[in-house]
Design an enzyme around this catalytic site. Structure first.
Site, mmCIF file in Angstrom:
data_model
loop_
_atom_site.group_PDB
_atom_site.id
_atom_site.type_symbol
_atom_site.label_atom_id
_atom_site.label_comp_id
_atom_site.label_asym_id
_atom_site.label_seq_id
_atom_site.Cartn_x
_atom_site.Cartn_y
_atom_site.Cartn_z
ATOM 1 N N ASN A 161 -6.981 -2.704 14.869
ATOM 2 C CA ASN A 161 -8.394 -2.942 14.538
ATOM 3 C C ASN A 161 -8.553 -4.144 13.615
ATOM 4 O O ASN A 161 -9.622 -4.364 13.059
ATOM 5 C CB ASN A 161 -9.021 -1.691 13.904
ATOM 6 C CG ASN A 161 -8.398 -1.333 12.554
ATOM 7 O OD1 ASN A 161 -7.443 -1.975 12.118
ATOM 8 N ND2 ASN A 161 -8.926 -0.315 11.901
ATOM 9 N N HIS A 184 -7.012 -4.625 10.719
ATOM 10 C CA HIS A 184 -6.833 -4.409 9.281
ATOM 11 C C HIS A 184 -5.588 -5.122 8.763
ATOM 12 O O HIS A 184 -4.638 -5.395 9.510
ATOM 13 C CB HIS A 184 -6.852 -2.914 8.914
ATOM 14 C CG HIS A 184 -5.634 -2.128 9.274
ATOM 15 N ND1 HIS A 184 -5.658 -0.763 9.423
ATOM 16 C CD2 HIS A 184 -4.348 -2.493 9.500
ATOM 17 C CE1 HIS A 184 -4.440 -0.348 9.722
ATOM 18 N NE2 HIS A 184 -3.630 -1.369 9.778
ATOM 19 N N GLU A 239 -9.570 -1.844 5.848
ATOM 20 C CA GLU A 239 -10.149 -1.595 7.161
ATOM 21 C C GLU A 239 -11.339 -2.524 7.381
ATOM 22 O O GLU A 239 -11.826 -3.150 6.424
ATOM 23 C CB GLU A 239 -10.610 -0.128 7.248
ATOM 24 C CG GLU A 239 -9.474 0.892 7.031
ATOM 25 C CD GLU A 239 -8.531 1.042 8.236
ATOM 26 O OE1 GLU A 239 -8.373 0.087 9.021
ATOM 27 O OE2 GLU A 239 -7.946 2.135 8.372
ATOM 28 N N ASP A 246 0.820 -1.206 0.000
ATOM 29 C CA ASP A 246 0.000 0.000 0.000
ATOM 30 C C ASP A 246 0.855 1.257 0.000
ATOM 31 O O ASP A 246 2.076 1.205 0.158
ATOM 32 C CB ASP A 246 -0.965 -0.001 1.198
ATOM 33 C CG ASP A 246 -0.283 -0.414 2.519
ATOM 34 O OD1 ASP A 246 0.960 -0.393 2.595
ATOM 35 O OD2 ASP A 246 -1.007 -0.738 3.468
#
Ligand code: PGA
Length: 258
Positions: free
Chosen positions: A143, A145, A150, A74
């Protein structure tokens, strides 16, 4: 119809340094076995020690990157390759500038492009043209991800532009002078892109990752925890330290996969 899931292999190491050494060993062995391997690479705090160890293996044992091809997961949208917080810059600083990889074989999704959607499609095709990713390195967000996918990211998602959650912006603010400087969107490989890799190694260290690791390995796959979707892949290894360890992990190193 229920889909087959696989229990990942979980290796628990005493410290983050041991995690780095073990993961670097896996990558070094893969490169030696196939010098023209296609690797998927990650940024963030988690892989820094692994890259340091790979640089050491290059310098001291001649680990040869000259035929290796890499694809990063990314990049922040809006940050060019020269921006010190861009992931291209990170990769140069931590790995590419210190080993003999051919820069033309290193790929990071473009953070600046006239048409990000088109650039994302091109990135996906470039991975296919290279023959697909053979060994993918992943971190995991607190979280859950993976890359910048996400919670809620579709399982069939491909490389695309995504918005970052407030939690991710806050977690990544430590790399910027202030939280307002963290870009609000990113271009990221999708869940499906990641699941197409032949083999996946996930690194997690520290107590902030414990809850996400627990959900990723011990709860049924759910879009709420993107890392849990890795259970649809048959060859995933988590290498974690004690602090990131889940209650079910053993301390002697191995909880078996299948
Ligand atoms: P970290 O990030 O390695 O900086 O903790 C991991 C991730 O967000 O994927």
């Amino acid at each position: 119809m229920t889909e087959t899931t696989f229990a990942p292999t979980v290796l628990v190491q005493p410290t983050a340094a041991d995690v780095a050494q073990q993961v670097a060993g896996v990558f070094a062995q893969a490169i030696r076995a196939k010098p023209s391997i296609v690797l998927g690479l990650a940024t963030g705090g988690s892989p820094v020690g692994t890259y340091r160890e790979l640089v050491r293996l290059h310098e001291q044992s001649g680990l040869d990157f000259s035929n290796v091809t890499t694809f990063n997961l990314d990049e922040y949208v809006g940050l060019g390759a020269e921006h010190p917080q861009s992931f291209r810059y990170f990769m140069r600083t931590h790995l590419f500038d210190h080993v003999n990889v051919d820069p033309s074989r290193t790929h990071v999704p473009p953070g600046v492009a006239d048409d990000i959607a088109e650039a994302a499609d091109r990135y996906e095709r470039a991975i296919d043209r290279a023959g697909g990713i053979e060994l993918q390195l992943l971190g995991i967000g607190s979280n859950g991800h993976i890359a910048f996918n996400e919670p809620g990211s579709p399982r069939d998602s491909q490389t695309r532009e995504v918005s970052l959650t407030p939690e991710t912006i806050a977690a990544n603010a430590r790399f910027f002078d202030s939280p307002d400087q963290v870009p609000r969107s990113a271009i990221t490989m999708g869940i499906a892109t990641i699941l197409r890799a032949k083999r996946i190694v996930v690194i997690a260290t520290g107590p902030a990752k414990r809850a996400a690791i627990g959900r990723a390995i011990a709860s049924p796959p759910s879009l709420d925890c993107p890392a849990s979707l890795l259970q649809y892949h048959r060859d995933v290894t988590f290498v974690i330290d004690h602090e990131a360890g889940h209650a079910e992990s053993t301390s002697d190193g191995v909880r078996s996969g299948n």
